[in-house]
Design a protein around this motif. Structure first.
Motif, PDB file in Angstrom:
ATOM      1  N   THR A  30       0.844  -1.192   0.000  1.00  0.00           N
ATOM      2  CA  THR A  30       0.000   0.000   0.000  1.00  0.00           C
ATOM      3  C   THR A  30       0.883   1.248   0.000  1.00  0.00           C
ATOM      4  O   THR A  30       1.666   1.447   0.925  1.00  0.00           O
ATOM      5  CB  THR A  30      -0.924   0.029   1.228  1.00  0.00           C
ATOM      6  N   ASP A  96      -1.196  -7.382   3.346  1.00  0.00           N
ATOM      7  CA  ASP A  96      -2.123  -6.272   3.564  1.00  0.00           C
ATOM      8  C   ASP A  96      -3.272  -6.729   4.455  1.00  0.00           C
ATOM      9  O   ASP A  96      -3.586  -7.916   4.529  1.00  0.00           O
ATOM     10  CB  ASP A  96      -2.696  -5.772   2.235  1.00  0.00           C
ATOM     11  N   TYR A  97      -3.923  -5.772   5.107  1.00  0.00           N
ATOM     12  CA  TYR A  97      -5.050  -6.106   5.967  1.00  0.00           C
ATOM     13  C   TYR A  97      -5.936  -4.889   6.160  1.00  0.00           C
ATOM     14  O   TYR A  97      -5.576  -3.765   5.799  1.00  0.00           O
ATOM     15  CB  TYR A  97      -4.564  -6.621   7.327  1.00  0.00           C
ATOM     16  N   THR A  98      -7.103  -5.111   6.732  1.00  0.00           N
ATOM     17  CA  THR A  98      -8.049  -4.040   7.030  1.00  0.00           C
ATOM     18  C   THR A  98      -8.152  -3.859   8.532  1.00  0.00           C
ATOM     19  O   THR A  98      -8.298  -4.838   9.277  1.00  0.00           O
ATOM     20  CB  THR A  98      -9.453  -4.368   6.465  1.00  0.00           C
ATOM     21  N   PHE A  99      -8.065  -2.608   8.989  1.00  0.00           N
ATOM     22  CA  PHE A  99      -8.165  -2.339  10.412  1.00  0.00           C
ATOM     23  C   PHE A  99      -9.568  -2.665  10.921  1.00  0.00           C
ATOM     24  O   PHE A  99     -10.567  -2.421  10.245  1.00  0.00           O
ATOM     25  CB  PHE A  99      -7.865  -0.865  10.709  1.00  0.00           C
ATOM     26  N   ASP A 104      -9.682   0.245  16.566  1.00  0.00           N
ATOM     27  CA  ASP A 104      -9.014   1.238  15.723  1.00  0.00           C
ATOM     28  C   ASP A 104      -8.637   2.495  16.490  1.00  0.00           C
ATOM     29  O   ASP A 104      -7.643   3.147  16.186  1.00  0.00           O
ATOM     30  CB  ASP A 104      -9.920   1.605  14.545  1.00  0.00           C
ATOM     31  N   ASP A 111      -3.085   3.923  11.330  1.00  0.00           N
ATOM     32  CA  ASP A 111      -4.244   3.801  10.446  1.00  0.00           C
ATOM     33  C   ASP A 111      -4.073   4.710   9.233  1.00  0.00           C
ATOM     34  O   ASP A 111      -4.852   5.624   8.988  1.00  0.00           O
ATOM     35  CB  ASP A 111      -5.519   4.148  11.203  1.00  0.00           C
ATOM     36  N   SER A 116      -0.955   0.092   6.917  1.00  0.00           N
ATOM     37  CA  SER A 116      -1.968  -0.882   6.524  1.00  0.00           C
ATOM     38  C   SER A 116      -1.420  -2.063   5.732  1.00  0.00           C
ATOM     39  O   SER A 116      -2.179  -2.849   5.173  1.00  0.00           O
ATOM     40  CB  SER A 116      -3.075  -0.199   5.715  1.00  0.00           C
ATOM     41  N   SER A 117      -0.112  -2.192   5.680  1.00  0.00           N
ATOM     42  CA  SER A 117       0.504  -3.375   5.077  1.00  0.00           C
ATOM     43  C   SER A 117       1.912  -3.531   5.635  1.00  0.00           C
ATOM     44  O   SER A 117       2.498  -2.582   6.151  1.00  0.00           O
ATOM     45  CB  SER A 117       0.532  -3.275   3.548  1.00  0.00           C
ATOM     46  N   ASP A 151      -4.193  -6.522  12.063  1.00  0.00           N
ATOM     47  CA  ASP A 151      -5.266  -7.331  11.491  1.00  0.00           C
ATOM     48  C   ASP A 151      -6.115  -8.051  12.537  1.00  0.00           C
ATOM     49  O   ASP A 151      -7.132  -8.652  12.208  1.00  0.00           O
ATOM     50  CB  ASP A 151      -4.700  -8.343  10.496  1.00  0.00           C
ATOM     51  N   THR A 226       7.271  -2.695   9.187  1.00  0.00           N
ATOM     52  CA  THR A 226       6.248  -1.754   8.739  1.00  0.00           C
ATOM     53  C   THR A 226       6.873  -0.544   8.052  1.00  0.00           C
ATOM     54  O   THR A 226       6.460  -0.157   6.967  1.00  0.00           O
ATOM     55  CB  THR A 226       5.375  -1.296   9.922  1.00  0.00           C
TER      56      THR A 226
END
Length: 261
Positions: A30, A96-99, A104, A111, A116-117, A151, A226
């Protein structure tokens, strides 16, 4: 104020001596072009050209201002679970992932596109991940590293052990190179804080030990990278040069003023 050509040359030489390769590495897939990172929060870095990487990169790395460099990246993983020996032939990948909105609010620092990856090992085992940075100019550097995975609720609170050092080639033995642990504090922390969400340190590229390597590992989990910010630290001699250039400029200006009068 009109500058004599020799005065301009002095200023250009001084400024060029202070300029060096400041590198921003955004691990994962990302993209990111912001300043929400520990090195920026201290004022050491201001650029927004992040290199988005997760595997070996032989060319194309730019500095924080978007200028080309000769830097190359060699990724690897620990040889076995919990090992501080690195095998650079092992593959790495982006993850990759979604918070999750449930937690959060605790991790607003990450964030962003930067958080995010990650770069991780490309296997199903719990291996650490390392990257070796070659092609840096000789000099002293400071680095800022983050290791965060958002994640799941438990993963946001993972501790990551960090190891780093320089050598003639990519480091394979990190056993004596511990620099500390990032504990990823979640107790309402909204600012960058050393140890709580990043680690920093210094290293020297001297023409012999000219490769900087760093390893991330986590007990009972995978290693995660990260972000990594690398900033050149000006030497005292460089400050002397620029102050001398300023002195020459002022002297030339005063002489010009006297001639004009």
């Amino acid at each position: 104020m009109k500058l004599h050509p020799k005065h301009s040359i002095c200023i250009l030489l001084a400024c060029s001596s202070l300029s060096a390769e400041n590198i921003l590495l955004n691990f994962g897939a990302t993209s990111y072009n912001g300043t929400n990172a520990p090195g920026h929060s201290t004022g050491d870095l201001t650029g927004t050209y992040w290199n988005t990487v997760a595997s070996d990169t032989a060319s194309g790395i730019v500095d924080e201002n978007g200028l080309a460099t000769d830097i190359a990246l060699d990724f690897g993983t620990s040889a076995s679970n919990g090992s501080t020996t690195v095998n650079y032939s092992n593959a790495t990948k982006s993850s990759d992932y979604t918070f999750n909105s449930a937690y959060d609010t605790f991790i607003t620092l990450f964030d962003t596109g930067l958080g995010s990856s990650n770069a991780v090992r490309d296997t199903g085992t719990q291996l650490g991940i390392a990257v070796a940075v070659s092609g840096l100019d000789q000099g002293e550097y400071r680095f800022y590293v983050t290791t965060f995975r958002g994640d799941s609720d438990s993963n946001t609170q993972r501790d990551f052990d960090l190891y780093a050092g320089t050598s003639t080639d990519a480091m394979t033995d990190f056993s004596g190179s511990s620099i500390g642990t990032i504990i990823n504090t979640r107790s309402g922390l909204s600012n960058w804080s050393e140890v709580d969400n990043y680690l920093t340190g210094t290293f020297t590229i001297d023409g012999t030990n000219d490769v900087f390597s760093i390893l991330s590992d986590s007990p009972s989990y995978i290693g995660v990278l990260t972000s990594l910010e690398i900033v050149a630290v000006p030497e005292p001699a460089q400050y002397t040069l620029i102050f001398s250039a300023i002195a020459v400029l002022l002297l030339g200006y005063r002489r010009t003023q006297k001639l004009d009068n």
